[in-house]
Design a protein around this motif. Sequence first.
Motif, PDB file in Angstrom:
ATOM      1  N   TRP A 275      53.639 -44.716 -12.734  1.00  0.00           N
ATOM      2  CA  TRP A 275      53.160 -43.873 -11.641  1.00  0.00           C
ATOM      3  C   TRP A 275      52.939 -42.438 -12.101  1.00  0.00           C
ATOM      4  O   TRP A 275      52.080 -41.729 -11.554  1.00  0.00           O
ATOM      5  N   GLY A 276      53.667 -42.010 -13.121  1.00  0.00           N
ATOM      6  CA  GLY A 276      53.407 -40.697 -13.685  1.00  0.00           C
ATOM      7  C   GLY A 276      52.013 -40.616 -14.287  1.00  0.00           C
ATOM      8  O   GLY A 276      51.331 -39.585 -14.164  1.00  0.00           O
ATOM      9  N   ASP A 277      51.578 -41.708 -14.930  1.00  0.00           N
ATOM     10  CA  ASP A 277      50.215 -41.748 -15.471  1.00  0.00           C
ATOM     11  C   ASP A 277      49.177 -41.652 -14.356  1.00  0.00           C
ATOM     12  O   ASP A 277      48.145 -40.984 -14.506  1.00  0.00           O
ATOM     13  N   VAL A 278      49.449 -42.321 -13.227  1.00  0.00           N
ATOM     14  CA  VAL A 278      48.528 -42.260 -12.089  1.00  0.00           C
ATOM     15  C   VAL A 278      48.421 -40.830 -11.581  1.00  0.00           C
ATOM     16  O   VAL A 278      47.324 -40.324 -11.306  1.00  0.00           O
ATOM     17  N   VAL A 279      49.551 -40.162 -11.456  1.00  0.00           N
ATOM     18  CA  VAL A 279      49.558 -38.788 -10.950  1.00  0.00           C
ATOM     19  C   VAL A 279      48.786 -37.861 -11.884  1.00  0.00           C
ATOM     20  O   VAL A 279      47.948 -37.067 -11.446  1.00  0.00           O
ATOM     21  N   GLU A 280      49.046 -37.953 -13.185  1.00  0.00           N
ATOM     22  CA  GLU A 280      48.365 -37.060 -14.124  1.00  0.00           C
ATOM     23  C   GLU A 280      46.866 -37.329 -14.168  1.00  0.00           C
ATOM     24  O   GLU A 280      46.065 -36.378 -14.244  1.00  0.00           O
ATOM     25  N   GLU A 281      46.460 -38.594 -14.103  1.00  0.00           N
ATOM     26  CA  GLU A 281      45.028 -38.899 -14.123  1.00  0.00           C
ATOM     27  C   GLU A 281      44.358 -38.471 -12.829  1.00  0.00           C
ATOM     28  O   GLU A 281      43.208 -38.012 -12.842  1.00  0.00           O
ATOM     29  N   THR A 282      45.057 -38.572 -11.720  1.00  0.00           N
ATOM     30  CA  THR A 282      44.503 -38.076 -10.456  1.00  0.00           C
ATOM     31  C   THR A 282      44.334 -36.569 -10.511  1.00  0.00           C
ATOM     32  O   THR A 282      43.306 -36.025 -10.074  1.00  0.00           O
ATOM     33  N   LEU A 283      45.318 -35.861 -11.037  1.00  0.00           N
ATOM     34  CA  LEU A 283      45.218 -34.412 -11.166  1.00  0.00           C
ATOM     35  C   LEU A 283      44.010 -34.019 -12.017  1.00  0.00           C
ATOM     36  O   LEU A 283      43.339 -33.017 -11.739  1.00  0.00           O
ATOM     37  N   ARG A 284      43.732 -34.793 -13.040  1.00  0.00           N
ATOM     38  CA  ARG A 284      42.560 -34.516 -13.884  1.00  0.00           C
ATOM     39  C   ARG A 284      41.261 -34.910 -13.192  1.00  0.00           C
ATOM     40  O   ARG A 284      40.316 -34.122 -13.097  1.00  0.00           O
ATOM     41  N   TRP A 285      41.212 -36.146 -12.685  1.00  0.00           N
ATOM     42  CA  TRP A 285      39.963 -36.754 -12.225  1.00  0.00           C
ATOM     43  C   TRP A 285      39.516 -36.247 -10.857  1.00  0.00           C
ATOM     44  O   TRP A 285      38.317 -36.151 -10.576  1.00  0.00           O
ATOM     45  N   ASP A 286      40.464 -35.900 -10.005  1.00  0.00           N
ATOM     46  CA  ASP A 286      40.135 -35.461  -8.643  1.00  0.00           C
ATOM     47  C   ASP A 286      41.152 -34.404  -8.209  1.00  0.00           C
ATOM     48  O   ASP A 286      41.973 -34.640  -7.325  1.00  0.00           O
ATOM     49  N   ALA A 287      41.085 -33.242  -8.842  1.00  0.00           N
ATOM     50  CA  ALA A 287      42.085 -32.186  -8.664  1.00  0.00           C
ATOM     51  C   ALA A 287      42.282 -31.834  -7.193  1.00  0.00           C
ATOM     52  O   ALA A 287      41.317 -31.705  -6.447  1.00  0.00           O
ATOM     53  N   PRO A 288      43.522 -31.667  -6.744  1.00  0.00           N
ATOM     54  CA  PRO A 288      43.793 -31.328  -5.338  1.00  0.00           C
ATOM     55  C   PRO A 288      43.217 -29.985  -4.916  1.00  0.00           C
ATOM     56  O   PRO A 288      42.937 -29.771  -3.742  1.00  0.00           O
ATOM     57  N   VAL A 289      43.068 -29.076  -5.871  1.00  0.00           N
ATOM     58  CA  VAL A 289      42.443 -27.778  -5.621  1.00  0.00           C
ATOM     59  C   VAL A 289      41.189 -27.711  -6.471  1.00  0.00           C
ATOM     60  O   VAL A 289      41.246 -27.881  -7.692  1.00  0.00           O
ATOM     61  N   SER A 290      40.055 -27.474  -5.823  1.00  0.00           N
ATOM     62  CA  SER A 290      38.791 -27.479  -6.548  1.00  0.00           C
ATOM     63  C   SER A 290      38.511 -26.144  -7.206  1.00  0.00           C
ATOM     64  O   SER A 290      38.371 -26.046  -8.418  1.00  0.00           O
ATOM     65  N   TYR A 291      38.414 -25.085  -6.397  1.00  0.00           N
ATOM     66  CA  TYR A 291      38.156 -23.734  -6.899  1.00  0.00           C
ATOM     67  C   TYR A 291      39.203 -22.795  -6.321  1.00  0.00           C
ATOM     68  O   TYR A 291      39.199 -22.528  -5.121  1.00  0.00           O
ATOM     69  N   PHE A 292      40.088 -22.283  -7.187  1.00  0.00           N
ATOM     70  CA  PHE A 292      41.149 -21.426  -6.656  1.00  0.00           C
ATOM     71  C   PHE A 292      40.804 -19.958  -6.865  1.00  0.00           C
ATOM     72  O   PHE A 292      40.560 -19.514  -7.973  1.00  0.00           O
ATOM     73  N   PRO A 293      40.800 -19.159  -5.769  1.00  0.00           N
ATOM     74  CA  PRO A 293      40.541 -17.716  -5.854  1.00  0.00           C
ATOM     75  C   PRO A 293      41.849 -16.968  -6.123  1.00  0.00           C
ATOM     76  O   PRO A 293      42.885 -17.422  -5.657  1.00  0.00           O
ATOM     77  N   PHE A 294      41.893 -15.849  -6.696  1.00  0.00           N
ATOM     78  CA  PHE A 294      40.931 -15.146  -7.510  1.00  0.00           C
ATOM     79  C   PHE A 294      41.647 -14.593  -8.720  1.00  0.00           C
ATOM     80  O   PHE A 294      42.853 -14.349  -8.689  1.00  0.00           O
ATOM     81  N   ARG A 295      40.885 -14.315  -9.763  1.00  0.00           N
ATOM     82  CA  ARG A 295      41.323 -13.498 -10.883  1.00  0.00           C
ATOM     83  C   ARG A 295      40.227 -12.487 -11.174  1.00  0.00           C
ATOM     84  O   ARG A 295      39.060 -12.732 -10.850  1.00  0.00           O
ATOM     85  N   TYR A 296      40.599 -11.356 -11.837  1.00  0.00           N
ATOM     86  CA  TYR A 296      39.649 -10.264 -12.047  1.00  0.00           C
ATOM     87  C   TYR A 296      39.797  -9.724 -13.470  1.00  0.00           C
ATOM     88  O   TYR A 296      40.885  -9.256 -13.847  1.00  0.00           O
ATOM     89  N   PRO A 297      38.746  -9.751 -14.272  1.00  0.00           N
ATOM     90  CA  PRO A 297      38.817  -9.091 -15.580  1.00  0.00           C
ATOM     91  C   PRO A 297      39.019  -7.590 -15.384  1.00  0.00           C
ATOM     92  O   PRO A 297      38.376  -6.971 -14.527  1.00  0.00           O
TER      93      PRO A 297
END
Length: 411
Positions: A275-297
């Motif tokens: 189940w750990g493999d399932v969790v890690e592959e889900t995090l990679r393949w369909d990340a729970p957060v798509s675009y996280f705001p913000f960082r600034y150079p």
Amino acid sequence: MTTAQHRLDPAGGCPHAANARMLAEGPVAAVVLPGEVEGMAVLGHDTLREFLAHPEVAKNARHFTALREGGIPPGWPLATFASVQGMTTADGADHRRLRSLVSRAFTTRRVEELRPRIAELTESLLDDLERAAEENGQVADLRRHFALPLPMGVIGELFGVDAAHRDRLHHLSNQVVATDITPERSIAANRELAETLTAFAAAKAQDPGDDLTTALLTARDEDGDRLSHAELIGTLVLMIIAGHETTLNLITNAVRALCAHRDQLDLVREGRADWGDVVEETLRWDAPVSYFPFRYPVRDLTFGGTVIPAGTPVLAGYSAAGRDPAAHGADADRFDVTRPRRPDAARHLSLGHGAHYCLGAPLARIEATTALGRLFTRFPDLDLAVPEEQLPRHASFVGNSVRTLPVRLRA
């Protein structure tokens, strides 16, 4: 190198097709945010890894040029991500100070001590899920009855949030992270969230308990400048909202993935993956957060051949990085729980990287592995009750999941 601008859809939806189009042009994309605010998104895995750990990339919104110069309209739907005072908008010593106040609650040892309680709560929620299905023609919303109350229950107990208030906090968190919300609704939701948490903190001060909110209040009282009121509320916003939303999406996305890839579920049942493999592959393949705001150079910086000007609001494109062919191979779009870890880097970046790596990662992993293991052991034939394409998506390009997940528990 210059990049064409891409307009991020405020209504959200599945991000992967748009991610692939942007990635084909390069690992960094110029984007237009709601309110016609110009920003950038870092999409490539290796480029994002470099960006997240760069010492001249800041989190504090004083570096956000458009905000500092008054170019951000009132009620901007992404304002909370910039303005909330807490770990996610702090740098250097301030970040270390705020992080240290809560980090002891999320160590591997403390999380392991929560394992029996997580298992107990999981079994109780599976009972609730089964009852809901029996009352509704054998179909139940797994997200509502299982994937949501598990992490919300755990984080609620950690912070001493009464069960009666958890549904309202979840509703407000959805409003705060929505990117298609009107300015009026955004202002109202943020105001109510701040008022709700202020009242909660005041009540906790009057009736302290063995919870992390009491510990934060104690730290503030012991040293007046150690934790300001704004930082207290900001920390509660972060820990209570992010502490359940990410895991909620993770469990939901993992169930969707396994229902669509029964061969991968069979690999787990045969002992060829866990189940750990399932969790890690889900995090990679369909990340729970798509675009996280913000960082600034803090100055003009070049990443992936593209200059990102100082003060630009930059999104971390976790869902794009997870399917970057340059990092994960030509089959990056394939859900594969036996996918080997890259020898030179993390399997994914969906929980962050560098100083701001997700503090709740150990807790999220133990919640998700427990939930998935117990769910599919009890209901081995569980499947979606509607086709995947009919599932309503989040109205946000920040969170990446569906709003409901109707399932049949038995064939």
